[in-house]
Scaffold this active site. Structure first.
Site, mmCIF file in Angstrom:
data_model
loop_
_atom_site.group_PDB
_atom_site.id
_atom_site.type_symbol
_atom_site.label_atom_id
_atom_site.label_comp_id
_atom_site.label_asym_id
_atom_site.label_seq_id
_atom_site.Cartn_x
_atom_site.Cartn_y
_atom_site.Cartn_z
ATOM 1 N N GLY A 188 10.811 -11.480 8.909
ATOM 2 C CA GLY A 188 9.804 -11.235 7.878
ATOM 3 C C GLY A 188 10.337 -10.095 7.026
ATOM 4 C CB ALA A 189 12.552 -9.905 4.328
ATOM 5 C CG MET B 174 4.313 -6.014 0.881
ATOM 6 S SD MET B 174 5.378 -5.669 -0.535
ATOM 7 C CE MET B 174 4.929 -3.981 -0.901
ATOM 8 C CB ILE B 175 5.607 -4.542 7.320
ATOM 9 C CG1 ILE B 175 4.115 -4.389 6.988
ATOM 10 C CG2 ILE B 175 5.970 -3.653 8.513
ATOM 11 C CD1 ILE B 175 3.175 -4.744 8.131
ATOM 12 N N GLY B 176 8.470 -5.559 6.347
ATOM 13 C CA GLY B 176 9.868 -5.812 6.687
ATOM 14 C C GLY B 176 10.817 -4.962 5.843
ATOM 15 C CG ASP C 114 10.894 -13.845 4.442
ATOM 16 O OD1 ASP C 114 10.205 -12.817 4.636
ATOM 17 O OD2 ASP C 114 10.398 -14.931 4.043
ATOM 18 N NE ARG D 200 -6.348 -6.195 11.911
ATOM 19 C CZ ARG D 200 -7.273 -5.248 11.754
ATOM 20 N NH1 ARG D 200 -8.506 -5.466 12.128
ATOM 21 N NH2 ARG D 200 -6.947 -4.087 11.220
ATOM 22 C CB THR E 249 2.611 -11.327 12.958
ATOM 23 O OG1 THR E 249 3.923 -11.211 12.411
ATOM 24 C CG2 THR E 249 1.852 -12.434 12.247
ATOM 25 C CG HIS F 203 -4.788 -3.981 15.370
ATOM 26 N ND1 HIS F 203 -4.915 -2.670 14.985
ATOM 27 C CD2 HIS F 203 -4.411 -4.662 14.253
ATOM 28 C CE1 HIS F 203 -4.609 -2.567 13.698
ATOM 29 N NE2 HIS F 203 -4.303 -3.756 13.240
HETATM 30 P P1 A3D Z 1 4.165 -9.911 3.641
HETATM 31 O O1 A3D Z 1 4.598 -8.917 2.641
HETATM 32 O O2 A3D Z 1 3.442 -11.129 3.170
HETATM 33 O O3 A3D Z 1 5.429 -10.366 4.491
HETATM 34 C C1 A3D Z 1 5.398 -11.410 5.397
HETATM 35 C C2 A3D Z 1 6.687 -12.186 5.231
HETATM 36 O O4 A3D Z 1 6.733 -13.174 6.242
HETATM 37 C C3 A3D Z 1 6.819 -12.885 3.881
HETATM 38 O O5 A3D Z 1 7.972 -12.425 3.214
HETATM 39 C C4 A3D Z 1 6.935 -14.357 4.242
HETATM 40 O O6 A3D Z 1 7.838 -15.085 3.415
HETATM 41 C C5 A3D Z 1 7.459 -14.259 5.660
HETATM 42 N N1 A3D Z 1 7.250 -15.461 6.448
HETATM 43 C C6 A3D Z 1 6.218 -16.337 6.417
HETATM 44 N N2 A3D Z 1 6.428 -17.328 7.295
HETATM 45 C C7 A3D Z 1 7.608 -17.053 7.913
HETATM 46 C C8 A3D Z 1 8.355 -17.704 8.919
HETATM 47 N N3 A3D Z 1 7.928 -18.823 9.474
HETATM 48 N N4 A3D Z 1 9.525 -17.142 9.290
HETATM 49 C C9 A3D Z 1 9.969 -15.998 8.735
HETATM 50 N N5 A3D Z 1 9.305 -15.345 7.769
HETATM 51 C C10 A3D Z 1 8.135 -15.870 7.368
HETATM 52 O O7 A3D Z 1 3.213 -9.237 4.751
HETATM 53 P P2 A3D Z 1 3.288 -7.740 5.325
HETATM 54 O O8 A3D Z 1 4.701 -7.390 5.550
HETATM 55 O O9 A3D Z 1 2.429 -6.866 4.506
HETATM 56 O O10 A3D Z 1 2.520 -7.959 6.722
HETATM 57 C C11 A3D Z 1 3.112 -8.723 7.735
HETATM 58 C C12 A3D Z 1 2.147 -8.961 8.886
HETATM 59 O O11 A3D Z 1 1.786 -7.730 9.498
HETATM 60 C C13 A3D Z 1 0.826 -9.640 8.503
HETATM 61 O O12 A3D Z 1 0.464 -10.597 9.478
HETATM 62 C C14 A3D Z 1 -0.173 -8.490 8.538
HETATM 63 O O13 A3D Z 1 -1.494 -8.916 8.776
HETATM 64 C C15 A3D Z 1 0.380 -7.690 9.695
HETATM 65 N N6 A3D Z 1 -0.050 -6.304 9.773
HETATM 66 C C16 A3D Z 1 -0.342 -5.811 11.015
HETATM 67 C C17 A3D Z 1 -0.738 -4.504 11.168
HETATM 68 C C18 A3D Z 1 -1.057 -3.982 12.523
HETATM 69 O O14 A3D Z 1 -1.430 -2.844 12.669
HETATM 70 C C19 A3D Z 1 -0.941 -4.851 13.695
HETATM 71 C C20 A3D Z 1 -0.842 -3.674 10.047
HETATM 72 C C21 A3D Z 1 -0.525 -4.187 8.807
HETATM 73 C C22 A3D Z 1 -0.125 -5.509 8.669
#
Ligand code: A3D
Length: 320
Positions: free
Chosen positions: A10-11, A13-15, A34, A89, A120, A176
């Site tokens: 996953g690349a 926002m967090i990645g 990704d 969530r 995730t 969570h």
């Molecule tokens: P985002 O910036 O959307 O990044 C997610 C990435 O996952 C995107 O680049 C997608 O293309 C990629 N992706 C989708 N499907 C696949 C797949 N099958 N294989 C590989 N990559 C894929 O999201 P984000 O980085 O902001 O957040 C990522 C996750 O963290 C989400 O599920 C959020 O809900 C979760 N999150 C959890 C917390 C906790 O405290 C647990 C806090 C904040 C976010």
């Protein structure tokens, strides 16, 4: 000694933030994976060009091929869809369960000895599903949530007391989500129990309750403000601290979504508990004494996690 290898699945926002932090700290070489084509490669190139300015030596590559995560020491998983305003969530469950299946298989086939940190959402269900799909031992798969939730609690308490965040040791247990259990009895301001310090500072019990409530809803508050997506700076930095505890065999006691089988009266569940992280992965779940009220709150929280697991089993027959 060869550099460690950090794979980020996953690349988004967090990645991307994880990659930047891991590179800055020279934790190892970084592979950003990704499904979006070009995006992880583009971010890797951009981040690599920070190196000469920030002075780090780390090879950062982007990929759409699981073969490139082969032999990774640490895998941090953020693949999936983040929450949008008004989305809980749990709404994410169906979509992200399928993602966990693909990611779990990618890890099993390419780096079965890695320490895997899942971010995730919905976290407690996704980390459980990721463990099931990957087949890795339970001590090598953990969820990041408690470090972030505790950091949110600590931030709000430091603001209230006008003290340094460094002196706040905040404690959060459970799933969570809005049922998480910030535990005031184990929360201290440099050793002073938070309720005692509140009395010294003239902060009312109801004000502490408001801070607890804000902590529980801390993720949603940011989702509402951002308007598009969820928090990413603090989630990334939280996961990095867990990865550092593993790579450095630090034996830190961190609140993590760990596999609990027996302790806290739980039967094979991933939920937020104090956990020793060292070279063995999650080496020990620490069972602390809780008041009757805290136990009742934890039960509400773990019941919510159990419900999610049942929903996962309903959605994917291989999990039943
Ligand atoms: P985002 O910036 O959307 O990044 C997610 C990435 O996952 C995107 O680049 C997608 O293309 C990629 N992706 C989708 N499907 C696949 C797949 N099958 N294989 C590989 N990559 C894929 O999201 P984000 O980085 O902001 O957040 C990522 C996750 O963290 C989400 O599920 C959020 O809900 C979760 N999150 C959890 C917390 C906790 O405290 C647990 C806090 C904040 C976010």
């Amino acid at each position: 000694m060869a550099r460690k290898k950090i794979a980020l699945i996953g690349a988004g926002m967090i990645g991307g933030t994880l990659a930047h932090l891991a590179a800055k700290k020279e934790m190892g070489d970084i592979v950003l994976f990704d499904i979006a084509e070009g995006m992880p490669q583009g971010k890797a190139l951009d981040l690599s060009q920070c190196g000469p300015i920030e002075g780090f030596d780390a090879k950062i590559t982007g990929t759409n091929d699981y073969a490139d995560i082969a032999g990774a020491d640490v895998v941090i998983v953020t693949a999936g869809v983040p929450r949008k305003p008004g989305m809980s969530r749990d709404d994410l469950l169906g979509i992200n369960l399928k993602v966990m299946k693909a990611v779990g298989e990618g890890i099993k086939n390419n780096c079965p000895d890695a320490f895997v940190i899942c971010i995730t959402n919905p976290l407690d269900a996704m980390v459980w599903a990721l463990r099931e799909f990957s087949g890795l031992p339970h001590n090598k798969v953990v969820g990041m949530a408690g470090v972030l939730d505790s950091a949110r609690f600590a931030t709000f308490l430091a603001w209230e007391f006008g003290c340094s965040v460094k002196d706040v040791n905040a404690f959060v247990l459970g799933g969570h989500g809005d049922t998480m259990v910030p535990v005031t009895s184990y929360t201290t301001i440099n050793g002073i129990p938070v309720n005692d310090y509140a009395k010294i500072k003239g902060v009312s019990e109801s004000r502490i309750d408001e801070i607890v409530d804000r902590t529980r809803k801390g993720g949603g508050e940011i989702v509402g403000l951002l308007g598009n997506g969820s928090a990413y700076y603090a989630p990334a930095t939280s996961a990095i601290s867990m990865a550092e505890a593993y790579l450095g065999d630090q034996k830190r006691i961190l609140p993590c979504a760990s596999y609990v089988d027996g302790k806290y009266g739980l039967d094979g569940l991933y939920v937020g508990v104090p956990t020793v992280i060292g070279a063995g992965g999650t080496e020990e779940v620490v069972e602390i004494e809780l008041s009757d009220e805290e136990k009742a709150n934890l039960k509400v929280s773990t019941d919510a996690v159990e419900e999610l697991l049942e929903a996962c089993k309903g959605l994917d027959g291989s999990l039943a």
